[in-house]
Design an enzyme around this catalytic site. Structure first.
Site, PDB file in Angstrom:
ATOM      1  N   TYR A   1     -85.901  61.133  13.125  1.00 57.05           N
ATOM      2  CA  TYR A   1     -84.998  61.674  12.096  1.00 57.05           C
ATOM      3  C   TYR A   1     -85.453  62.973  11.439  1.00 57.05           C
ATOM      4  O   TYR A   1     -84.660  63.905  11.300  1.00 57.05           O
ATOM      5  CB  TYR A   1     -84.634  60.582  11.073  1.00 57.05           C
ATOM      6  CG  TYR A   1     -83.550  59.680  11.616  1.00 57.05           C
ATOM      7  CD1 TYR A   1     -82.214  59.958  11.401  1.00 57.05           C
ATOM      8  CD2 TYR A   1     -83.874  58.585  12.426  1.00 57.05           C
ATOM      9  CE1 TYR A   1     -81.213  59.171  11.943  1.00 57.05           C
ATOM     10  CE2 TYR A   1     -82.887  57.788  12.980  1.00 57.05           C
ATOM     11  CZ  TYR A   1     -81.553  58.085  12.741  1.00 57.05           C
ATOM     12  OH  TYR A   1     -80.574  57.316  13.300  1.00 57.05           O
TER      13      TYR A   1
ATOM     14  N   GLU B   1     -80.433  50.635  11.591  1.00 56.61           N
ATOM     15  CA  GLU B   1     -81.024  50.490  12.936  1.00 56.61           C
ATOM     16  C   GLU B   1     -82.205  49.526  12.920  1.00 56.61           C
ATOM     17  O   GLU B   1     -82.386  48.736  13.851  1.00 56.61           O
ATOM     18  CB  GLU B   1     -81.405  51.871  13.486  1.00 56.61           C
ATOM     19  CG  GLU B   1     -80.150  52.634  13.901  1.00 56.61           C
ATOM     20  CD  GLU B   1     -80.315  54.149  14.037  1.00 56.61           C
ATOM     21  OE1 GLU B   1     -81.449  54.625  14.221  1.00 56.61           O
ATOM     22  OE2 GLU B   1     -79.289  54.853  13.944  1.00 56.61           O
TER      23      GLU B   1
HETATM   24  C1  HEM Z   1     -75.171  59.818  19.401  1.00 53.39           C
HETATM   25  C2  HEM Z   1     -74.783  61.048  14.740  1.00 53.39           C
HETATM   26  C3  HEM Z   1     -79.618  61.149  14.372  1.00 53.39           C
HETATM   27  C4  HEM Z   1     -79.901  60.800  19.189  1.00 53.39           C
HETATM   28  C5  HEM Z   1     -74.661  60.122  18.160  1.00 53.39           C
HETATM   29  C6  HEM Z   1     -73.266  60.168  17.853  1.00 53.39           C
HETATM   30  C7  HEM Z   1     -73.159  60.524  16.557  1.00 53.39           C
HETATM   31  C8  HEM Z   1     -74.479  60.706  16.036  1.00 53.39           C
HETATM   32  C9  HEM Z   1     -71.864  60.687  15.772  1.00 53.39           C
HETATM   33  C10 HEM Z   1     -72.126  59.880  18.830  1.00 53.39           C
HETATM   34  C11 HEM Z   1     -71.869  58.401  18.800  1.00 53.39           C
HETATM   35  C12 HEM Z   1     -70.870  57.993  19.829  1.00 53.39           C
HETATM   36  O1  HEM Z   1     -71.180  58.123  21.007  1.00 53.39           O
HETATM   37  O2  HEM Z   1     -69.795  57.549  19.447  1.00 53.39           O
HETATM   38  C13 HEM Z   1     -76.069  61.172  14.226  1.00 53.39           C
HETATM   39  C14 HEM Z   1     -76.375  61.454  12.837  1.00 53.39           C
HETATM   40  C15 HEM Z   1     -77.743  61.482  12.733  1.00 53.39           C
HETATM   41  C16 HEM Z   1     -78.277  61.215  14.061  1.00 53.39           C
HETATM   42  C17 HEM Z   1     -75.333  61.682  11.740  1.00 53.39           C
HETATM   43  C18 HEM Z   1     -78.611  61.732  11.534  1.00 53.39           C
HETATM   44  C19 HEM Z   1     -78.331  61.306  10.329  1.00 53.39           C
HETATM   45  C20 HEM Z   1     -80.123  61.077  15.648  1.00 53.39           C
HETATM   46  C21 HEM Z   1     -81.521  61.148  15.991  1.00 53.39           C
HETATM   47  C22 HEM Z   1     -81.608  61.077  17.355  1.00 53.39           C
HETATM   48  C23 HEM Z   1     -80.260  60.937  17.857  1.00 53.39           C
HETATM   49  C24 HEM Z   1     -82.667  61.270  14.980  1.00 53.39           C
HETATM   50  C25 HEM Z   1     -82.849  61.156  18.227  1.00 53.39           C
HETATM   51  C26 HEM Z   1     -83.554  62.216  18.358  1.00 53.39           C
HETATM   52  C27 HEM Z   1     -78.639  60.527  19.660  1.00 53.39           C
HETATM   53  C28 HEM Z   1     -78.319  60.346  21.060  1.00 53.39           C
HETATM   54  C29 HEM Z   1     -76.954  60.040  21.124  1.00 53.39           C
HETATM   55  C30 HEM Z   1     -76.476  60.059  19.760  1.00 53.39           C
HETATM   56  C31 HEM Z   1     -79.274  60.479  22.220  1.00 53.39           C
HETATM   57  C32 HEM Z   1     -76.118  59.727  22.368  1.00 53.39           C
HETATM   58  C33 HEM Z   1     -75.209  60.826  22.747  1.00 53.39           C
HETATM   59  C34 HEM Z   1     -75.620  61.670  23.913  1.00 53.39           C
HETATM   60  O3  HEM Z   1     -76.644  61.408  24.562  1.00 53.39           O
HETATM   61  O4  HEM Z   1     -74.882  62.611  24.204  1.00 53.39           O
HETATM   62  N1  HEM Z   1     -75.383  60.445  17.040  1.00 53.39           N
HETATM   63  N2  HEM Z   1     -77.238  61.030  14.934  1.00 53.39           N
HETATM   64  N3  HEM Z   1     -79.390  60.935  16.803  1.00 53.39           N
HETATM   65  N4  HEM Z   1     -77.509  60.339  18.907  1.00 53.39           N
HETATM   66 FE1  HEM Z   1     -77.393  60.625  16.916  1.00 53.39          FE
END
Ligand code: HEM
Length: 400
Positions: free
Chosen positions: A95, A137
């Site tokens: 994060y 989480e």
């Molecule tokens: C997917 C928001 C932090 C890694 C997503 C999605 C959203 C989101 C909206 C798409 C969900 C869907 O598929 O419907 C956020 C927000 C964060 C955050 C608001 C912080 C407050 C993180 C962190 C990581 C991360 C810290 C890791 C480094 C991912 C990955 C995906 C994902 C790998 C899958 C989408 C892909 O691979 O294209 N997140 N996220 N996220 N998030 Fe986050």
């Protein structure tokens, strides 16, 4: 707790962020992968190219910012994202990395408009938002750890069978390589598959819905081979799984996750799928006939034509055996019109002609244009929004 000034600053910047949102998040990912190339192993690089993942993240950040003084109102959205994060094994220590690069990207894009006050306020706000995700989480990790047969992170599974379901869809049956137990799951949930593809510089992870009823022996996923089409390249992972992964091979998967799941109401169940969107809905069908035998079920599947119609045999068997199931097939361009109940698309008039009531639980999944059409039809019919459930493949998009 955030002070009033911080709250106001964050809220007042939402319209600006909305304007530059996509630029900021695109810049953010550039920075992120430049500084932390190891994160390319976690993020879907195809979504990055298409740009839908940056957009999904941007939308989530605005929603959070607009509700910064009442973050509990966005908990349902947080949970849906947290399911995906948990399934990808995202950890608390990720994060701050995301936060630092997001703020730096804001500064890059907004330039002088990003005053110290604004950046300070956002730093505090991000920490709060991140903490909400981390807490949700953490509960999910504990829960899966405590589930019988459950596990945290990735576990090796052997492909015990690989079966062709149509010209483009193939099912993979998976059993744990360690011979241990597997957890039950809720029909509609998905797993993440992690693969190292020769010649690719990073690891790939993809989510696939479980396509059968939960059982104690195996998981089944049914994957569409995404061939190159128009300007779009072939799916890297789906092509690899179809062409290069065989019975006896091992792949790593994470435990089932997701909140698009079968309800336990008594009203009729209407499952409407387009193309490979049939996977979660077929799991719901298989489960509901056993666990909710008194429930009327309408299973509607739309496909382009006979040759790409997956899981046909399984669904036909279920509807023959269980009189409470009515199954309909809609082909866009059938080779033989006798093979389907309707030619063309699923329309509201047609739905009204086969369904006795709009007082039903509706579930749908498929390509975005299909989802938009179904969503529109149900809205026009004035179906209760609480009865409408859908899931996107990949990052959450818009149905407007
Ligand atoms: C997917 C928001 C932090 C890694 C997503 C999605 C959203 C989101 C909206 C798409 C969900 C869907 O598929 O419907 C956020 C927000 C964060 C955050 C608001 C912080 C407050 C993180 C962190 C990581 C991360 C810290 C890791 C480094 C991912 C990955 C995906 C994902 C790998 C899958 C989408 C892909 O691979 O294209 N997140 N996220 N996220 N998030 Fe986050």
């Amino acid at each position: 707790e955030l002070d009033q000034q911080t709250i106001e600053t964050v809220k007042s910047t939402v319209p600006v962020l909305e304007k530059y949102g996509k630029d900021i998040t695109s810049r953010f990912y550039q920075r992120l992968f430049h500084k932390h190339p190891e994160l390319k192993n976690i993020f879907n690089q195809t979504n990055q190219r298409i740009g839908n993942q940056p957009q999904a993240l941007a939308n989530a950040v605005y929603a959070a910012a607009a509700n910064i003084d009442q973050l509990e109102t966005i908990l349902p959205e947080v949970k849906q994202i947290a399911h995906k994060h948990r399934s990808l094994n995202i950890q608390p220590e990720h994060y701050p990395i995301v936060g630092e690069n997001l703020l730096a990207a804001m500064q890059d894009v907004l330039g002088d408009a990003a005053t110290d006050d604004i950046i300070d306020a956002w730093e505090k706000a991000y920490q709060q938002i991140a903490q909400v995700f981390i807490d949700v989480e953490e509960d999910m990790y504990q829960e899966v750890q405590q589930t019988e047969g459950g596990w945290v992170g990735y576990r090796d599974f052997t492909i015990v069978a690989k079966e062709k379901e149509s010209d483009v869809i193939t099912s993979f049956y998976l059993k744990p390589a360690d011979g241990g137990a597997i957890p039950t799951y809720q029909p509609g949930q998905y797993i993440t598959v992690k693969v190292d593809i020769p010649d690719l510089p990073y690891t790939c992870q993809r989510q696939y819905s479980l396509s059968c009823r939960p059982n104690q022996e195996y998981f089944r996923i049914s994957i569409k081979r995404e061939d190159a089409m128009g300007g779009q390249a072939a799916g890297v992972v789906s092509s690899y799984l179809h062409q290069s992964v065989e019975q006896g091979d091992i792949i790593s998967i994470s435990a089932p996750a997701g909140d698009f799941v079968l309800d336990h109401k008594t009203k009729p169940l209407v499952l409407i799928s387009g193309g490979v969107g049939l996977t979660p809905l077929t799991s719901m069908l298989e489960t509901a006939v056993h666990s909710q035998p008194d429930r009327d079920i309408y299973y509607i599947h739309a496909a382009q034509h006979e040759r790409v119609h997956g899981l046909k045999k399984q669904v036909a068997e279920i509807s023959e055996k269980h009189p409470q199931v009515r199954s309909y097939v809609v082909y866009e361009r059938p080779e033989d019109t006798n093979q389907c109940d309707k030619t063309g698309y699923v329309t509201l008039e047609w739905l009204q002609s086969i369904l006795p009531t709009k007082e039903a639980s509706f579930y749908f999944c498929g390509p975005q244009p299909f989802m938009k059409a179904i969503n529109q039809a149900l809205a026009t019919w004035d179906v209760n929004p609480d009865d409408i459930h859908y899931e996107f493949f990949g990052p959450k998009g818009s149905l407007d």
